[in-house]
Scaffold this active site. Structure first.
Site, mmCIF file in Angstrom:
data_model
loop_
_atom_site.group_PDB
_atom_site.id
_atom_site.type_symbol
_atom_site.label_atom_id
_atom_site.label_comp_id
_atom_site.label_asym_id
_atom_site.label_seq_id
_atom_site.Cartn_x
_atom_site.Cartn_y
_atom_site.Cartn_z
ATOM 1 N N SER A 129 26.867 31.621 41.269
ATOM 2 C CA SER A 129 28.056 32.024 42.184
ATOM 3 C C SER A 129 28.025 33.241 42.654
ATOM 4 C CB SER A 129 29.395 31.473 41.352
ATOM 5 O OG SER A 129 30.477 31.898 41.891
ATOM 6 N N THR A 131 30.418 34.657 42.748
ATOM 7 C CA THR A 131 31.447 35.635 41.605
ATOM 8 C C THR A 131 30.724 36.615 40.744
ATOM 9 O OG1 THR A 131 33.261 35.028 40.087
ATOM 10 C CG2 THR A 131 31.134 33.814 39.617
ATOM 11 N N TYR A 156 34.652 32.010 33.213
ATOM 12 C CA TYR A 156 33.775 31.215 33.902
ATOM 13 C C TYR A 156 32.682 32.306 34.703
ATOM 14 C CZ TYR A 156 32.353 29.138 38.276
ATOM 15 O OH TYR A 156 31.607 28.676 39.324
ATOM 16 N N LYS A 160 28.387 32.528 34.548
ATOM 17 C CA LYS A 160 27.396 32.499 35.498
ATOM 18 C C LYS A 160 26.610 33.721 35.227
ATOM 19 C CE LYS A 160 28.493 28.741 37.580
ATOM 20 N NZ LYS A 160 27.741 27.555 37.293
ATOM 21 N N ASN A 186 31.367 29.789 49.190
ATOM 22 C CA ASN A 186 32.518 28.873 49.077
ATOM 23 C C ASN A 186 31.976 27.634 49.680
ATOM 24 O OD1 ASN A 186 33.795 31.372 48.649
ATOM 25 N ND2 ASN A 186 35.557 30.317 48.493
ATOM 26 N N GLY A 304 43.703 37.907 40.640
ATOM 27 C CA GLY A 304 42.343 37.990 40.472
ATOM 28 C C GLY A 304 41.467 37.482 41.751
ATOM 29 N N ASP A 305 42.011 37.163 42.624
ATOM 30 C CA ASP A 305 41.554 36.885 44.128
ATOM 31 C C ASP A 305 40.916 38.254 44.420
ATOM 32 O OD1 ASP A 305 41.416 34.343 44.672
ATOM 33 O OD2 ASP A 305 43.674 34.454 46.014
HETATM 34 N N1 UFG Z 1 43.974 30.014 48.610
HETATM 35 C C1 UFG Z 1 45.263 29.873 49.062
HETATM 36 N N2 UFG Z 1 46.023 28.772 48.783
HETATM 37 C C2 UFG Z 1 45.373 27.915 48.038
HETATM 38 C C3 UFG Z 1 44.233 27.931 47.768
HETATM 39 C C4 UFG Z 1 43.235 28.971 47.895
HETATM 40 O O1 UFG Z 1 45.560 30.896 50.121
HETATM 41 O O2 UFG Z 1 46.321 26.694 47.715
HETATM 42 C C5 UFG Z 1 43.181 30.819 49.124
HETATM 43 C C6 UFG Z 1 42.598 31.953 48.146
HETATM 44 O O3 UFG Z 1 43.690 32.934 47.772
HETATM 45 C C7 UFG Z 1 41.568 32.439 48.660
HETATM 46 C C8 UFG Z 1 40.795 31.476 49.497
HETATM 47 O O4 UFG Z 1 41.953 30.616 49.675
HETATM 48 O O5 UFG Z 1 41.747 33.409 49.212
HETATM 49 C C9 UFG Z 1 39.534 30.594 48.694
HETATM 50 O O6 UFG Z 1 40.264 30.139 47.576
HETATM 51 P P1 UFG Z 1 39.326 29.168 46.758
HETATM 52 O O7 UFG Z 1 39.927 28.993 45.306
HETATM 53 O O8 UFG Z 1 38.883 27.908 47.519
HETATM 54 O O9 UFG Z 1 37.680 29.929 46.357
HETATM 55 P P2 UFG Z 1 37.812 31.410 45.816
HETATM 56 O O10 UFG Z 1 36.821 32.032 46.590
HETATM 57 O O11 UFG Z 1 38.869 31.837 44.924
HETATM 58 O O12 UFG Z 1 36.945 30.920 44.347
HETATM 59 C C10 UFG Z 1 35.412 30.520 44.647
HETATM 60 C C11 UFG Z 1 34.955 29.349 43.644
HETATM 61 C C12 UFG Z 1 35.086 29.791 42.345
HETATM 62 C C13 UFG Z 1 34.411 31.149 41.959
HETATM 63 C C14 UFG Z 1 35.168 32.190 42.774
HETATM 64 C C15 UFG Z 1 34.701 33.377 42.572
HETATM 65 O O13 UFG Z 1 35.916 28.118 43.926
HETATM 66 O O14 UFG Z 1 34.439 28.597 41.674
HETATM 67 O O15 UFG Z 1 34.956 31.787 44.320
HETATM 68 O O16 UFG Z 1 35.318 34.238 43.110
HETATM 69 F F1 UFG Z 1 34.714 31.306 40.813
#
Ligand code: UFG
Length: 346
Positions: A129, A131, A156, A160, A186, A304-305
């Site tokens: 990932s 990540t 998690y 990885k 993503n 954590g974002d």
């Molecule tokens: N988001 C929203 N609202 C929601 C869900 C997500 O605004 O209801 C935003 C998040 O804040 C982020 C973006 O949409 O800015 C993408 O979020 P996701 O949860 O879809 O994806 P992530 O990038 O946070 O997560 C992905 C993978 C994880 C991994 C992570 C590492 O899904 O498995 O990247 O950063 F760990």
């Protein structure tokens, strides 16, 4: 038909199921395993309807070595494995780190042990990932494979990183082994048939399933987590890659780990489109592509974002001969078609 057989762990999962389809389409014999802990046997039916083939499958848990060994006894012609089976909920991993270490590490250790027992089992393609890069420094955007790996922000993510390190050490020790780690950005969307797709249990944590469930009326509105980030529209930026494009990269990676004379025996590829989109841009693409009303509002940042991350996929483009080129509007339409199919919406 290609020589040998590809083992796919987590074959009923989101990326696993799409990959099985692409492997079969490319002429590979496969065998799938899954314990259905976060997936449904319906996915296997979907795969069979798409490919028109019966897919050899065993229900088992890769963290149980005795069970896992049975697949290699039953299918001695396995030459490569793609390892998807893992727990993947970031938040849960913070609350239950031992579950993640126990499951995600032991499953891979067993796969390596069982692979090096027989030198015909040459290849492992590992599901990693982006990540591992954490929040990339601005000079490292787009992210190349040689960007520094940052301390993981969740157990998690740490699994990885640890799994990549374990694989790196093992290729040094076991000359029969070839490994490719694929670092996904993503993944989104569903197969164009709408027979397989992402099936989150409970409230979706990821953006696109939340969008499609909101469009379907299951959730009241989408909360966009934060609009005060240092980005052009204030929302976070990601590299959204179509799951079918991602699946095809696995087919190319399998071919590469099985190549004779492959010198780089532990190799890493970023899998992304190379283009970053903000949450708001993605939402607007969805509304435009589907014509569906999507209620949304801005809420606080999610802990954590990462602010912004997108891939430099040049290495995968060149060395795997692969490119993610499905337009995002088509991808979002596929996600919506899948959601409608699951919910019985006309
Ligand atoms: N988001 C929203 N609202 C929601 C869900 C997500 O605004 O209801 C935003 C998040 O804040 C982020 C973006 O949409 O800015 C993408 O979020 P996701 O949860 O879809 O994806 P992530 O990038 O946070 O997560 C992905 C993978 C994880 C991994 C992570 C590492 O899904 O498995 O990247 O950063 F760990």
């Amino acid at each position: 038909m290609k020589e040998g057989r590809v083992l796919v762990t987590g074959a009923a999962g989101y990326i696993g199921s799409h990959t099985v389809v692409e492997l079969v389409n490319a002429g590979y014999e496969v065998v799938g395993v899954d314990n259905f802990s976060n997936s449904s046997p319906d996915m296997l039916k979907g795969i069979e309807r798409i490919t028109g083939k019966r897919i050899p499958f065993m229900e088992l848990d890769c963290s149980d070595r005795t069970q896992f060994a049975k697949v290699f006894e039953q299918y001695p012609d396995i030459t490569a494995s793609i390892h998807f089976a893992a727990c993947k909920a970031v938040g849960e991993s913070v609350r239950q780190p031992l579950k993640y270490f126990e499951n995600n590490l032991s499953s891979l250790l067993h796969l390596i042990e069982l692979s090096v027992e027989d030198s015909r089992r040459r290849g492992i393609v590992f599901s990693s990932s982006c990540t591992v890069y954490g929040e990339p420094d601005p000079e490292n955007l787009p992210v190349r494979e040689d960007a520094p790996v940052k301390p993981a922000t969740s157990p998690y993510g740490r699994t990885k990183q640890m799994n990549e390190e374990i694989l790196r050490d093992c290729v040094n020790a076991y000359p029969s082994l070839n490994v490719i780690a694929l670092r996904y950005f993503n993944p989104i969307g569903a197969h164009p048939s709408a027979l397989i797709g992402e099936m989150p249990l409970g409230v979706p944590q990821n953006l696109v399933p939340y969008i499609t469930q909101t469009a379907a009326g299951i959730r009241k509105e989408l909360k966009i987590f934060g609009n005060d980030y240092p980005t052009p529209d204030g929302t976070c930026i990601r590299d959204y890659i179509y799951v079918c494009d991602l699946a095809k990269a696995h087919v190319a990676a399998v071919a590469k780990v099985l190549e004779d004379g492959n010198n780089d025996r532990f190799d890493i590829f970023n899998l992304g489109t190379g283009t970053g989109l903000s949450v708001l841009e993605l939402v607007n693409h969805f509304i435009k592509a589907t014509g569906v009303n999507l209620p949304y509002s801005f809420g606080p940042r999610r802990e954590g974002d990462i602010v912004k991350v997108w891939a430099d996929p040049a290495k995968a483009n060149k060395e795997l001969g692969w490119k993610a080129d499905t337009p995002v509007d088509d991808v979002l339409r596929s996600a919506w078609a899948w959601e409608k199919k699951v919910r019985g919406i006309e």
